[in-house]
Every structure is written in structure tokens, then in C-alpha cells.
Design a protein around this motif. Structure first.
Motif, short mmCIF file in Angstrom:
data_model
loop_
_atom_site.label_atom_id
_atom_site.label_comp_id
_atom_site.label_asym_id
_atom_site.label_seq_id
_atom_site.Cartn_x
_atom_site.Cartn_y
_atom_site.Cartn_z
N VAL A 91 39.89 23.42 23.29
CA VAL A 91 39.93 22.22 24.13
C VAL A 91 38.75 22.20 25.10
CG1 VAL A 91 41.25 21.03 25.93
CG2 VAL A 91 42.43 21.95 23.92
N LEU A 92 38.45 23.34 25.70
CA LEU A 92 37.31 23.41 26.62
C LEU A 92 35.99 23.15 25.90
CD1 LEU A 92 38.36 26.47 28.82
CD2 LEU A 92 38.15 24.09 29.57
N LEU A 93 35.88 23.62 24.66
CA LEU A 93 34.67 23.36 23.88
C LEU A 93 34.51 21.87 23.62
CD1 LEU A 93 32.24 24.51 22.36
CD2 LEU A 93 33.71 24.78 20.35
N LEU A 94 35.61 21.21 23.30
CA LEU A 94 35.56 19.76 23.10
C LEU A 94 35.19 19.05 24.40
CD1 LEU A 94 38.69 19.17 20.83
CD2 LEU A 94 36.28 19.08 20.16
N LEU A 95 35.69 19.56 25.53
CA LEU A 95 35.34 18.98 26.82
C LEU A 95 33.85 19.11 27.10
CD1 LEU A 95 36.16 17.73 29.54
CD2 LEU A 95 36.66 20.04 30.37
N VAL A 96 33.29 20.27 26.78
CA VAL A 96 31.85 20.47 26.96
C VAL A 96 31.06 19.50 26.09
CG1 VAL A 96 29.93 22.08 26.63
CG2 VAL A 96 32.07 22.89 27.61
N ALA A 97 31.46 19.36 24.82
CA ALA A 97 30.77 18.45 23.91
C ALA A 97 30.84 17.02 24.41
CB ALA A 97 31.37 18.57 22.51
N ALA A 98 32.02 16.60 24.87
CA ALA A 98 32.17 15.24 25.38
C ALA A 98 31.32 15.02 26.63
CB ALA A 98 33.64 14.97 25.68
N ALA A 99 31.31 16.02 27.53
CA ALA A 99 30.52 15.90 28.74
C ALA A 99 29.03 15.79 28.42
CB ALA A 99 30.78 17.10 29.65
N ALA B 180 33.29 30.62 30.77
CA ALA B 180 31.94 30.14 30.46
C ALA B 180 31.97 28.67 30.05
CB ALA B 180 31.33 30.99 29.35
N LEU B 181 32.92 28.30 29.21
CA LEU B 181 33.03 26.90 28.77
C LEU B 181 33.39 25.99 29.94
CD1 LEU B 181 34.91 27.41 25.39
CD2 LEU B 181 32.52 26.76 25.69
N ALA B 182 34.32 26.43 30.79
CA ALA B 182 34.70 25.63 31.94
C ALA B 182 33.52 25.46 32.90
CB ALA B 182 35.88 26.28 32.66
N GLY B 183 32.75 26.54 33.11
CA GLY B 183 31.59 26.45 33.98
C GLY B 183 30.55 25.49 33.44
N ALA B 184 30.30 25.55 32.13
CA ALA B 184 29.34 24.64 31.52
C ALA B 184 29.78 23.19 31.68
CB ALA B 184 29.16 24.99 30.04
N ALA B 185 31.06 22.92 31.41
CA ALA B 185 31.57 21.55 31.52
C ALA B 185 31.51 21.08 32.97
CB ALA B 185 33.01 21.49 31.00
N ALA C 250 20.05 22.93 30.67
CA ALA C 250 19.94 23.76 31.87
C ALA C 250 21.26 23.80 32.63
CB ALA C 250 18.84 23.22 32.78
N GLY C 251 21.94 22.66 32.72
CA GLY C 251 23.24 22.62 33.38
C GLY C 251 24.29 23.44 32.66
N MET C 252 24.32 23.34 31.34
CA MET C 252 25.29 24.12 30.56
C MET C 252 25.07 25.61 30.74
SD MET C 252 25.26 22.00 26.96
CE MET C 252 26.06 23.37 26.14
N LEU C 253 23.83 26.04 30.60
CA LEU C 253 23.54 27.48 30.68
C LEU C 253 23.79 28.03 32.07
CD1 LEU C 253 20.22 27.63 28.58
CD2 LEU C 253 22.52 28.31 27.86
N SER C 254 23.34 27.31 33.09
CA SER C 254 23.53 27.81 34.46
C SER C 254 25.00 27.79 34.85
CB SER C 254 22.69 26.99 35.45
OG SER C 254 23.01 25.60 35.35
N GLY C 255 25.74 26.76 34.42
CA GLY C 255 27.17 26.71 34.71
C GLY C 255 27.92 27.85 34.04
N ALA C 256 27.59 28.13 32.78
CA ALA C 256 28.24 29.24 32.07
C ALA C 256 27.90 30.58 32.72
CB ALA C 256 27.82 29.23 30.60
#
Length: 337
Positions: A19-27, A287-292, A71-77
């Protein structure tokens, strides 16, 4: 206890990660779509896979927005993983890199390089040096407790306050143009990202993930008392040193890209622990939550008051501060992990 009980994911954790992976993709898709130039979601997907016939869409997506979102995904993760590791080592939900001063120290060292204080090292490298310095000082001041207990947190708070004051003093003593150049480092922003820093962050994050896979079982045993962890075969000192080193590395690399983006390291692990089964360190979910969280916060900063842009660090502070107060005021009835 079975050897694989601390390493094998359960169905609840797998569902939460999906679910978190889908949230990241949608974001990511929505962030690439929205902005001063609106692009249809279908056109975004076609631009990403290289089948679009609209050159403007291809340019906006691939040249202007994609690098910022990555950059946002990587730094958030990275920030989320650093926070999850620090909380695990300290056995305290408040022991994140931002709260114990690592972010502020990394920022102070980076600003010292930007404003020209005679230090000729790149800001990204200086951020990493600052993170390591703050951790070493906090660890030393904590004494025999190491990363455990409130003494480590209090020491970090003091170091962070000093580092923040040093940053303000440096900014007050330089020309306005130099201060403006250093401003993104003080609030957290993806607008001033460096391509080289993002590449280094990607490599550091990948290497750190490989190390975490190797020590994940040992990390999971840290939820128990030291005698139990030792009985389970964990080398406590080595695990804590490696975990602390990874947390410092990830924090320094993330700050080198986005500056001190506050509370991601607190919010993402907390969300991960909420949705995953207790008893394991939710590294993947964190990591997924941070990226999202980072991508969504940057999207809000870009679009809420467009064309005025609000730095992502301000958005995360506005969202995260009430949650931090809630954690502090709410009686805790569950374990850290």
C-alpha cells in the motif's frame, strides 16, 4: 525463538509495504502532473516511458520535475531510515537525527562552506562531516549510556541548539547575496538540489540498504533487553556502531540534498510502526513512508500558493509539529517496535 522469526516478513507487513509503495507511485505521478504547467496523468506516464508525442510535456516532466521528485524520494527515504535506526538504537521514539541535533550540525557545516568562511569543501561533504561531529559529541556526552536513555537526547538537543546559533551568527556576518545562497540550507528545500549530491545520496542509500539487510535480524533483537539480545546471538556493540554509522551517513547525505527537513525522520517511522505488525523494525515501510511524505510535502509547497513556493522543510514542520506534541502528551501503551 525460531531464527527466521525476526527476519521473515508477515502478511500484514507485506500488505502495508504494498500500500505504501502504491502511495509513493501515486504521489510521484501527481507531483509530476501538477505545477504551473498542468499535464494530464496519462501524458505523464507516456512521458516517463518515452512514448509521448508532446515535446513540451516531455521537457517539463523529464528535464524540470523528475529530478526534483527523485531527490525528494531519496532524501525522504534516507531521513526515515536514519530516524528508524536512531529510535531503535536509543529505544526511544523521540531519538531522531533532527531532534538530537544531527540535522542542525550538518546544516551549520554546510552553511559554513556556502558563505565562504575559508572552508573550501563542498557543502554536501561538509554536511556529512557536521552530522558525524554532532553524533560523536552526543555519544561522548552521554557517557556509559551510549545511545540509550534521555541523556543522549538531551546532549543532542544542546548540540543542535548550539549548531543552530552558529548558523545564524554566520548568516548575520555575510553579505546579503551569500546569505540568500545559504538560505535553502537553513529551512530545507528541494529547489536548490545538486545533481552530484543526489547521485551520491542514491549510491549511499543503496549501500546502506544492503548493510541493513545484513544486520536486520540483529536490529530486531534490540527491542529486547541486552541479556536476551546477547542470548539470541547478537553482537550488541557491533550492531549499535554499524546502526549509528548508517544513521549518520544517511542523515548527512540527505541534508546535503534537501537541507534540514524536519520531522520526516519522526513521522515516517511512526507511521510504519502503526501499519506494520509489532515486533520487527519496519525499515522498508519507513523508507516508503518517508519517500511519500517528502514528495507530498514538496508538492504542497509548490502548488498551495503558486507561483509563490514554500520550502518543503516549512511544510513538514507545519504538519509534523502537532503530531510531535501529540506523541509527547499521549501516554504510550505500545513498544517502540
Amino acid at each position: 525463538m525460531h531464527r527466521h522469526a525476526l527476519t521473515m516478513p508477515d502478511s500484514r507487513t507485506l500488505v502495508a509495504n504494498a500500500v505504501l509503495l502504491l502511495l509513493v507511485a501515486a504521489a510521484v505521478i501527481i507531483s509530476l502532473s501538477m505545477g504551473t504547467v498542468q499535464i494530464a496523468l496519462a501524458e505523464v506516464i507516456r512521458a516517463l516511458i518515452g512514448t509521448t508525442e508532446d515535446p513540451m510535456a516531455a521537457f517539463v516532466i523529464n528535464e524540470l520535475r523528475l529530478s526534483r521528485v527523485v531527490a525528494g524520494m531519496l532524501s525522504g527515504a534516507a531521513l526515515a531510515l536514519a530516524g528508524c535506526l536512531m529510535q531503535t538504537l536509543a529505544r526511544n521514539r523521540l531519538a531522531t537525527p533532527g531532534i538530537i541535533g544531527i540535522d542542525n550540525a550538518a546544516t551549520a557545516f554546510a552553511v559554513a562552506s556556502v558563505v565562504g568562511t575559508g572552508i573550501a569543501i563542498a557543502p554536501s561533504a561538509m554536511a556529512l562531516v557536521g552530522a558525524a561531529t554532532a553524533t560523536a559529541l552526543a555519544f561522548g556526552l552521554a557517557g556509559a549510556n551510549g545511545t540509550r536513555g534521555y541523556r543522549f537526547i538531551v546532549a543532542g538537543l544542546g548540540i543542535g541548539a548550539i549548531a543552530g546559533a552558529v548558523t545564524q551568527v554566520m548568516l548575520s556576518q555575510v553579505a546579503i547575496d551569500d546569505a540568500n545562497a545559504a538560505y535553502p540550507w537553513t529551512v530545507g528545500s528541494l529547489n536548490a538540489r545538486s545533481g552530484a549530491s543526489v547521485q551520491v545520496l542514491a549510491l549511499g542509500l543503496a549501500a546502506s540498504c544492503l548493510v541493513m539487510v545484513a544486520i536486520v535480524r540483529a536490529l530486531n533483537t534490540l527491542q529486547f533487553s541486552d541479556p536476551v539480545a546477547i542470548a539470541l546471538g547478537t553482537r550488541l556493540r557491533r550492531t549499535r556502531v554499524v546502526g549509528l554509522g548508517l544513521s549518520v551517513l544517511l542523515t548527512g547525505l540527505a541534508v546535503s540534498v534537501c537541507g534540514p527537513v524536519g520531522l520526516v525522520a519522526l513521522l515516517a517511522p511512526e507511521l510504519a510502526r502503526t501499519v506494520c505488525r509489532p515486533g520487527r523494525i519496519p525499515l522498508t515501510a519507513a523508507a516508503l513512508a518517508g519517500a511519500a511524505f517528502m514528495v507530498i510535502a514538496d508538492l504542497l509547497g509548490r502548488t498551495l500558493f503558486s507561483p509563490l513556493e514554500i520550502p518543503v522543510g516549512i511544510i513538514t514542520a507545519i504538519v509534523g509539529s502537532p503530531y510531535l506534541l501529540w506523541i509527547l502528551l499521549r501516554p504510550s501503551t505500545r513498544s517502540l517496535t
